[in-house]
Scaffold this active site. Structure first.
Site, PDB file in Angstrom:
ATOM      1  N   MET A  94      41.338  33.546 -32.507  1.00 18.78           N
ATOM      2  CA  MET A  94      41.568  33.087 -33.869  1.00 18.78           C
ATOM      3  C   MET A  94      41.354  31.581 -34.043  1.00 18.78           C
ATOM      4  O   MET A  94      42.067  30.920 -34.768  1.00 18.78           O
ATOM      5  CB  MET A  94      42.992  33.494 -34.308  1.00 18.78           C
ATOM      6  CG  MET A  94      43.256  34.984 -34.210  1.00 18.78           C
ATOM      7  SD  MET A  94      42.027  36.021 -35.068  1.00 18.78           S
ATOM      8  CE  MET A  94      42.728  36.019 -36.714  1.00 18.78           C
ATOM      9  N   HIS A 113      35.106  41.842 -35.926  1.00 23.44           N
ATOM     10  CA  HIS A 113      35.845  41.466 -37.133  1.00 23.44           C
ATOM     11  C   HIS A 113      36.272  42.751 -37.846  1.00 23.44           C
ATOM     12  O   HIS A 113      35.470  43.685 -37.980  1.00 23.44           O
ATOM     13  CB  HIS A 113      34.956  40.616 -38.048  1.00 23.44           C
ATOM     14  CG  HIS A 113      35.685  40.146 -39.264  1.00 23.44           C
ATOM     15  ND1 HIS A 113      36.649  39.143 -39.223  1.00 23.44           N
ATOM     16  CD2 HIS A 113      35.627  40.559 -40.555  1.00 23.44           C
ATOM     17  CE1 HIS A 113      37.129  38.956 -40.437  1.00 23.44           C
ATOM     18  NE2 HIS A 113      36.539  39.794 -41.257  1.00 23.44           N
ATOM     19  N   VAL A 148      31.011  31.552 -40.390  1.00 26.81           N
ATOM     20  CA  VAL A 148      32.131  32.407 -39.993  1.00 26.81           C
ATOM     21  C   VAL A 148      31.828  33.870 -40.303  1.00 26.81           C
ATOM     22  O   VAL A 148      31.561  34.216 -41.462  1.00 26.81           O
ATOM     23  CB  VAL A 148      33.425  31.967 -40.728  1.00 26.81           C
ATOM     24  CG1 VAL A 148      34.571  32.927 -40.409  1.00 26.81           C
ATOM     25  CG2 VAL A 148      33.790  30.549 -40.335  1.00 26.81           C
ATOM     26  N   ASP A 149      31.838  34.709 -39.274  1.00 23.30           N
ATOM     27  CA  ASP A 149      31.626  36.155 -39.414  1.00 23.30           C
ATOM     28  C   ASP A 149      30.281  36.472 -40.082  1.00 23.30           C
ATOM     29  O   ASP A 149      30.166  37.432 -40.834  1.00 23.30           O
ATOM     30  CB  ASP A 149      32.783  36.800 -40.208  1.00 23.30           C
ATOM     31  CG  ASP A 149      34.130  36.572 -39.534  1.00 23.30           C
ATOM     32  OD1 ASP A 149      34.177  36.543 -38.294  1.00 23.30           O
ATOM     33  OD2 ASP A 149      35.138  36.408 -40.256  1.00 23.30           O
TER      34      ASP A 149
HETATM   35  C1  GAR Z   1      41.476  42.750 -34.171  1.00 25.97           C
HETATM   36  O1  GAR Z   1      41.714  43.604 -35.255  1.00 25.97           O
HETATM   37  C2  GAR Z   1      40.246  41.906 -34.416  1.00 25.97           C
HETATM   38  O2  GAR Z   1      39.234  42.575 -35.080  1.00 25.97           O
HETATM   39  C3  GAR Z   1      40.812  40.803 -35.262  1.00 25.97           C
HETATM   40  O3  GAR Z   1      42.042  40.500 -34.680  1.00 25.97           O
HETATM   41  C4  GAR Z   1      42.574  41.698 -34.091  1.00 25.97           C
HETATM   42  C5  GAR Z   1      42.959  41.382 -32.669  1.00 25.97           C
HETATM   43  O4  GAR Z   1      43.666  42.452 -32.102  1.00 25.97           O
HETATM   44  N1  GAR Z   1      39.955  39.674 -35.272  1.00 25.97           N
HETATM   45  C6  GAR Z   1      39.819  38.884 -36.325  1.00 25.97           C
HETATM   46  O5  GAR Z   1      40.439  39.022 -37.361  1.00 25.97           O
HETATM   47  C7  GAR Z   1      38.827  37.739 -36.140  1.00 25.97           C
HETATM   48  N2  GAR Z   1      38.413  37.234 -37.406  1.00 25.97           N
HETATM   49  P1  GAR Z   1      43.781  42.574 -30.517  1.00 25.97           P
HETATM   50  O6  GAR Z   1      44.268  41.223 -30.002  1.00 25.97           O
HETATM   51  O7  GAR Z   1      44.798  43.639 -30.306  1.00 25.97           O
HETATM   52  O8  GAR Z   1      42.438  42.929 -29.999  1.00 25.97           O
END
Ligand code: GAR
Length: 198
Positions: A94, A113, A148-149
């Site tokens: 993040m 994402h 971003v993304d």
């Molecule tokens: C996941 O849902 C991922 O897609 C999201 O954070 C979560 C992490 O979960 N990522 C974002 O939002 C990035 N922009 P995890 O730590 O259990 O894998």
């Protein structure tokens, strides 16, 4: 197994996607293996999961670096080099990356994402999908570029939005889809890539 791509996973939190990638990389015929996990957050739950799986799990805390994002990224890049990493998989990492790290790993860094990009880049994609009245949500694996993304999409999975969904229940359902999508896309990516880093 020789020839398997050496993958590092960058995390900030629970690491459930990281765990899915580690497990997939342990299959006998996997085209990649996770050789390193790096978290910017010392309290990330994923660190213990990685250690339990026997994967080196490093914390490179961003806070001591203050506003010096470049120095923090240089520390990460040094570890990626030290471990001979060939492909980086961001999994719930993040922090925004600077153009320096992005360009250094261009074409070799993936991100997941939790939305059907180009819809809802950035924060709170689940709440935004529900607020928009969408009937479908999902997740996207893409190459990391400066925006971003925004990078080229490598794969997506769709899940239905249910009438009583909250951002949390939708996130849980999307995350299950992520756990299948990310290993599949990374496997395909590593199987077709034969180039090695500098
Ligand atoms: C996941 O849902 C991922 O897609 C999201 O954070 C979560 C992490 O979960 N990522 C974002 O939002 C990035 N922009 P995890 O730590 O259990 O894998």
């Amino acid at each position: 197994m020789p020839g398997r791509r050496r993958v590092a996973v960058l995390i900030s939190g629970a690491g459930s996607n990281m765990a899915a990638l580690i497990a997939a990389g342990q299959a006998a015929d996997a085209p990649f293996e996770v050789v390193l996990v790096i978290s910017n957050n010392p309290d990330a739950g994923g660190l213990a999961i990685a250690e339990a799986a026997g994967i080196p799990a490093l914390t490179i805390d961003h806070r001591p670096y203050g506003k010096d994002r470049a120095a923090h990224e240089q520390a990460i890049a040094a570890m990626l080099d030290e471990y001979g990493v060939e492909v980086v998989a961001m999994a719930g990492y993040m922090r925004l990356l600077t153009p320096w790290l992005v360009s250094r790993w261009a074409g070799r860094m993936l991100n997941i994402h939790p939305s059907l990009l180009p819809l809802y880049p950035g924060l709170d994609p689940h709440a935004r999908a529900i607020a928009a009245g969408d009937s479908e949500a999902g997740c996207t694996v893409h190459l990391v570029t400066e925006g971003v993304d925004e990078g080229p999409i490598l794969g997506q999975a769709r899940v239905p939005v249910q009438g009583d969904d909250t951002p949390e229940t939708l996130a849980d359902r999307v995350r299950l889809a992520e756990h299948a999508l990310y290993p599949a896309v990374l496997s395909e990516f590593c199987a077709v890539r034969t180039d090695r880093p500098d």
